[in-house]
Motif scaffolding. Structure first.
Motif, PDB file in Angstrom:
ATOM      1  N   LEU A 102       5.490   7.558  -5.268  1.00  0.00           N
ATOM      2  CA  LEU A 102       4.732   6.565  -6.027  1.00  0.00           C
ATOM      3  C   LEU A 102       5.002   6.665  -7.526  1.00  0.00           C
ATOM      4  CD1 LEU A 102       1.250   6.728  -4.249  1.00  0.00           C
ATOM      5  CD2 LEU A 102       3.063   5.039  -3.919  1.00  0.00           C
TER       6      LEU A 102
ATOM      7  N   GLU B  34      -1.003  -2.463  -7.139  1.00  0.00           N
ATOM      8  CA  GLU B  34       0.291  -2.554  -6.487  1.00  0.00           C
ATOM      9  C   GLU B  34       0.251  -2.086  -5.042  1.00  0.00           C
ATOM     10  OE1 GLU B  34       3.515  -0.737  -8.522  1.00  0.00           O
ATOM     11  OE2 GLU B  34       3.123  -1.760 -10.416  1.00  0.00           O
ATOM     12  N   LYS B  35      -0.555  -1.055  -4.779  1.00  0.00           N
ATOM     13  CA  LYS B  35      -0.544  -0.493  -3.431  1.00  0.00           C
ATOM     14  C   LYS B  35      -1.848   0.242  -3.155  1.00  0.00           C
ATOM     15  CE  LYS B  35       3.399   0.730  -1.910  1.00  0.00           C
ATOM     16  NZ  LYS B  35       4.698   1.378  -1.614  1.00  0.00           N
TER      17      LYS B  35
ATOM     18  N   ILE C 144      -3.181   2.862  -0.124  1.00  0.00           N
ATOM     19  CA  ILE C 144      -2.679   3.654   1.003  1.00  0.00           C
ATOM     20  C   ILE C 144      -3.833   4.349   1.702  1.00  0.00           C
ATOM     21  CG2 ILE C 144      -1.217   5.623   1.655  1.00  0.00           C
ATOM     22  CD1 ILE C 144       0.513   4.871  -0.823  1.00  0.00           C
TER      23      ILE C 144
END
Length: 252
Positions: free
Chosen positions: A45, A212-213, A215
């Motif tokens: 990341l 963005e992400k 998880i």
């Protein structure tokens, strides 16, 4: 939450962390993000951090900053509530003192950290100790250069709502209830701000971040399966719900 109550919680948490800190030296530090999560070695990341200026929120004993140093970060900055943790971090990172700046203080306040200075701000399993998430995120946003990256991990909000009782899993709390609660695994008084995952996401957006992400992946190895089934994080529970999460975002 009233400001006086927030200050009381900060003082309470500092006292407890100063006492329990030795139990946590080196635990949950990069490349590890948290229990049953993929590691940074798998996720990448951060990407290439060589010559990057990095700041860690809740730097603990300094092991994640040491990881950043090993990857070539040009400056290492950190803030932590605990004096004990900061002292240990100075010792651990003594070889990097020429590029090291550490501050003792709550993450909700700026202790003298420069604005728009950092390429990367991150927090490994510490952000949930904030007593004021919007204020903490405002500080993080101010520290980052435009286009800078913010990455953090924390216990998944579902985890302590669901209890393992033998072979059964029972919902003990409403997911919708938010606010400060006693940190259950601790014997000492310590308050965590229990929040929903959507609250983290919405507060990031409100602060100006672009997400963005997110998880929530669970990684369970054979070695983990042989572990103690009475600990706070178990593979049986992780096979049903995430134990932790990671969010990566950027400053617009």
């Amino acid at each position: 939450m009233l400001e006086s109550i927030k200050e009381d919680y900060i003082l309470l948490n500092k006292k407890s962390w100063d006492e329990v800190a030795p139990r946590f030296f080196g635990r949950t530090a990069l490349p590890v993000y948290g229990p049953f999560l993929p590691t940074e070695n798998e996720l990448n990341l951060f990407g290439n951090v060589e010559d990057k200026i990095v700041l860690e929120i809740g730097c603990g004993s300094g092991h994640s900053l040491n990881f950043m140093a090993s990857r070539g970060a040009s400056e290492l900055w950190g803030i932590d509530l605990s004096d004990t943790q900061i002292e240990t971090a100075w010792d651990l990172l003594s070889a990097h003192k020429s590029k090291l700046n550490l501050f003792q203080g709550p993450m909700e306040k700026n202790p003298g950290i420069p604005s728009e200075y950092f390429d990367i701000v991150y927090s490994i399993y510490a952000i949930g100790w904030t007593v004021d998430l919007p204020m903490t995120l405002q500080q993080v946003f101010s520290y980052l250069k435009p286009g800078g990256t913010f990455i953090f991990s924390w216990e998944h909000p579902l985890h302590n709502r669901i209890k393992q009782e033998g072979e059964q899993f029972v919902i003990k709390k409403s997911y919708h209830e938010e606010g400060p609660q006693q940190c259950e695994p601790w014997d000492l008084p310590a308050m965590m701000n229990q929040l929903k995952l959507s609250t983290y996401i919405n507060e990031l957006i409100q602060s100006g971040f672009q997400i963005e992400k997110v998880i929530e992946d669970v990684v369970i190895t054979e070695e983990i399966k042989s572990g103690d089934s009475t600990v706070w994080y178990t593979h049986q529970k992780a096979s049903l719900i995430p134990a932790a999460f990671i969010i990566k975002c950027t400053k617009k």
